[in-house]
Design a protein around this motif. Sequence first.
Motif, mmCIF file in Angstrom:
data_model
loop_
_atom_site.group_PDB
_atom_site.id
_atom_site.type_symbol
_atom_site.label_atom_id
_atom_site.label_comp_id
_atom_site.label_asym_id
_atom_site.label_seq_id
_atom_site.Cartn_x
_atom_site.Cartn_y
_atom_site.Cartn_z
ATOM 1 N N SER A 78 6.554 5.096 4.048
ATOM 2 C CA SER A 78 7.190 6.421 3.437
ATOM 3 C C SER A 78 8.095 6.472 3.071
ATOM 4 C CB SER A 78 6.057 6.436 3.587
ATOM 5 O OG SER A 78 5.838 7.475 4.174
ATOM 6 N N HIS A 79 8.880 6.639 4.216
ATOM 7 C CA HIS A 79 9.751 7.743 4.195
ATOM 8 C C HIS A 79 10.737 6.382 4.108
ATOM 9 C CE1 HIS A 79 13.008 10.275 6.541
ATOM 10 N NE2 HIS A 79 14.132 8.722 6.092
ATOM 11 N N GLU A 80 11.259 5.254 3.440
ATOM 12 C CA GLU A 80 12.669 5.142 2.718
ATOM 13 C C GLU A 80 12.419 4.933 1.965
ATOM 14 O OE1 GLU A 80 15.297 4.300 4.889
ATOM 15 O OE2 GLU A 80 14.084 4.395 6.559
ATOM 16 N N ARG A 106 0.745 -0.957 0.346
ATOM 17 C CA ARG A 106 0.405 -0.162 0.054
ATOM 18 C C ARG A 106 1.125 1.473 0.637
ATOM 19 N NH1 ARG A 106 -2.966 -2.900 3.596
ATOM 20 N NH2 ARG A 106 -1.975 -1.946 5.616
ATOM 21 N N GLN A 107 1.895 1.110 0.871
ATOM 22 C CA GLN A 107 2.567 2.106 1.133
ATOM 23 C C GLN A 107 3.574 2.170 0.088
ATOM 24 O OE1 GLN A 107 2.816 4.923 3.529
ATOM 25 N NE2 GLN A 107 1.045 3.517 4.180
ATOM 26 N N LEU A 108 4.237 1.323 -0.748
ATOM 27 C CA LEU A 108 4.547 1.906 -2.382
ATOM 28 C C LEU A 108 3.741 2.284 -3.111
ATOM 29 C CD1 LEU A 108 7.210 0.626 -4.178
ATOM 30 C CD2 LEU A 108 5.927 -1.276 -4.250
ATOM 31 N N GLY A 109 2.295 1.813 -3.198
ATOM 32 C CA GLY A 109 1.378 2.444 -4.280
ATOM 33 C C GLY A 109 1.351 3.777 -4.101
ATOM 34 N N ARG A 110 1.246 3.645 -2.613
ATOM 35 C CA ARG A 110 1.311 5.366 -2.344
ATOM 36 C C ARG A 110 2.150 6.529 -2.733
ATOM 37 N NH1 ARG A 110 -1.299 4.989 3.452
ATOM 38 N NH2 ARG A 110 -3.602 4.330 2.603
ATOM 39 N N VAL A 111 3.317 6.155 -2.927
ATOM 40 C CA VAL A 111 5.139 6.544 -3.181
ATOM 41 C C VAL A 111 4.771 6.453 -4.952
ATOM 42 C CG1 VAL A 111 7.337 6.730 -2.673
ATOM 43 C CG2 VAL A 111 5.470 6.369 -0.872
ATOM 44 N N ALA A 157 0.488 2.857 12.786
ATOM 45 C CA ALA A 157 1.208 3.988 11.859
ATOM 46 C C ALA A 157 2.047 4.684 11.405
ATOM 47 C CB ALA A 157 -0.119 5.309 12.523
ATOM 48 N N TYR A 158 3.208 4.049 12.786
ATOM 49 C CA TYR A 158 5.089 3.991 12.650
ATOM 50 C C TYR A 158 5.219 3.714 11.964
ATOM 51 C CZ TYR A 158 9.874 4.740 13.050
ATOM 52 O OH TYR A 158 10.936 4.295 13.430
ATOM 53 N N LEU A 159 4.956 1.988 11.974
ATOM 54 C CA LEU A 159 5.532 1.371 9.669
ATOM 55 C C LEU A 159 5.092 2.145 8.885
ATOM 56 C CD1 LEU A 159 4.773 -2.554 11.315
ATOM 57 C CD2 LEU A 159 6.859 -0.973 11.290
#
Length: 294
Positions: free
Chosen positions: A137-139, A79-84, A130-132
């Motif tokens: 997304s940071h990395e 999900r985070q990869l898709g958002r980035v 949420a921290y993960l």
Amino acid sequence: MRVTNHLPHLLDCLRRWEARPSRAAFAAEYFAPLVGSIGTPFDDGADRLYGAVEGLNWSIYREETLRLDPAAEEARLRRQLGRVEELFGLTLEGDVVLFGAFTRMDGYARFDRGKHVVYLGVDESHGRGAYLDVLESHELTHVVRESRPEVWAGWGLSLDMTHDDFVEHLPVVEHLLNEGFACVVSELLNPGEDPWHYAYQTEDSLARVLEHGPFVDRVVREELALGPEGDYGRLYAPGRYGRGMPAFTHYVWAWQWARHVLDDLCGGDARALAARCSKDLVDDALAFQLERLR
């Protein structure tokens, strides 16, 4: 990006290890099968990672970590990869490794010749979902910025840099913009979280950094002013900012400066900032003052 999920292996080991494993058992049963995937950040072998095992309250760590859901954690990452990728209009290349680091590390995006391997020690903070999200997304934002040739061209550098060249030649201002931008993007993609998480702080430590803003400004400015002789590694020493200052103090400064650059110099366009060379931002960084959260 190719995702390798080693969390099932972690859980298999933990189910067997009701008591803390011996060093030999850890090296043979956990580390050896993964050395091809995680050997780079732990290039001294299993010993450093086992040092973290020795420092754990084993029963508490084991009980909490056995609650991990490998499929859910991989879905979170995707999900985070898709958002980035959607934010930047890019398809990212490289590898992401999900594994258990026994709280030794949480995230690390390793650059080498324009490609990345992102290592995520998911057991570091699995109790704070949420921290993960923020961490991942940071990395992944590092992967975006560090893979843009425009970022390096103004410095006379190229995507062909080895990892060692990258570490040796990374300008202080680029380190600050790179980390600060990653903090900003993690906030943009995961809004509404406690603000200290975006800069790897606690509520108390964030307040302490902001309280000592002028001194933090001075430390960062001194390193920036050294130009090619500056060393971003010195910004990681908490003692340089005064007694009682937290780790990653300069991430707070970088986060707020990058927010200013994005809003005031790039018109809020994250794609423009992702490819902007930091060389022309040195004077702006030297003039920036950490006063409050933007």
